[in-house]
Design a protein around this motif. Structure first.
Motif, PDB file in Angstrom:
ATOM      1  N   SER A 157     -17.368 -64.642  21.326  1.00 25.49           N
ATOM      2  CA  SER A 157     -18.564 -63.968  20.823  1.00 25.49           C
ATOM      3  C   SER A 157     -19.799 -64.430  21.569  1.00 25.49           C
ATOM      4  CB  SER A 157     -18.760 -64.254  19.329  1.00 25.49           C
ATOM      5  OG  SER A 157     -17.706 -63.713  18.580  1.00 25.49           O
ATOM      6  N   VAL A 192     -24.420 -60.944  16.826  1.00 24.52           N
ATOM      7  CA  VAL A 192     -23.154 -61.447  17.341  1.00 24.52           C
ATOM      8  C   VAL A 192     -22.389 -60.284  17.961  1.00 24.52           C
ATOM      9  CG1 VAL A 192     -20.976 -62.583  16.757  1.00 24.52           C
ATOM     10  CG2 VAL A 192     -23.082 -63.231  15.561  1.00 24.52           C
ATOM     11  N   ALA A 249     -17.672 -62.198  26.818  1.00 21.00           N
ATOM     12  CA  ALA A 249     -18.836 -62.952  26.333  1.00 21.00           C
ATOM     13  C   ALA A 249     -19.320 -63.982  27.353  1.00 21.00           C
ATOM     14  CB  ALA A 249     -18.515 -63.626  24.996  1.00 21.00           C
ATOM     15  N   ARG A 280     -18.852 -59.448  19.644  1.00 17.71           N
ATOM     16  CA  ARG A 280     -17.485 -59.915  19.893  1.00 17.71           C
ATOM     17  C   ARG A 280     -16.918 -59.154  21.073  1.00 17.71           C
ATOM     18  NH1 ARG A 280     -16.306 -60.233  13.681  1.00 17.71           N
ATOM     19  NH2 ARG A 280     -17.244 -62.267  13.354  1.00 17.71           N
ATOM     20  N   THR A 281     -16.661 -59.888  22.142  1.00 13.97           N
ATOM     21  CA  THR A 281     -16.142 -59.273  23.361  1.00 13.97           C
ATOM     22  C   THR A 281     -15.407 -60.316  24.195  1.00 13.97           C
ATOM     23  OG1 THR A 281     -16.750 -58.201  25.441  1.00 13.97           O
ATOM     24  CG2 THR A 281     -18.417 -59.600  24.445  1.00 13.97           C
TER      25      THR A 281
END
Length: 78
Positions: free
Chosen positions: A43, A8, A14, A10-11
């Motif tokens: 994500s 995963v 995404a 997280r950005t």
């Protein structure tokens, strides 16, 4: 034995990363592994399934690098 990994990322980018890599999901390089990718909230989720450890490592290396390049490219376009 089936091996499965789920990563995963997280950005805020995404969705952009997913859209840029989506065409790569349509062609699988090997029959020994498969890749699924999706976006949930902010994500990016990468799931890799493989029949053996060598194929798992190779597939993960490829996709982690693709995600890294897509992320770096996305940052340059801001």
């Amino acid at each position: 034995m089936l091996l499965v990994t789920r990563s995963v990322f997280r950005t805020s980018e995404a969705s952009s990363i997913y859209r840029s890599l989506k065409p790569e999901l349509e062609s699988q390089v090997t029959d020994r592994s498969s890749v699924d990718m999706g976006v949930e909230d902010s994500s990016l989720i990468l799931t890799v399934r493989s029949d053996d450890l060598v194929s798992m490592r190779s597939t993960l290396n490829t996709w982690l690098r693709l995600i890294q390049v897509a992320s770096e490219t996305s940052e340059c376009l801001k």
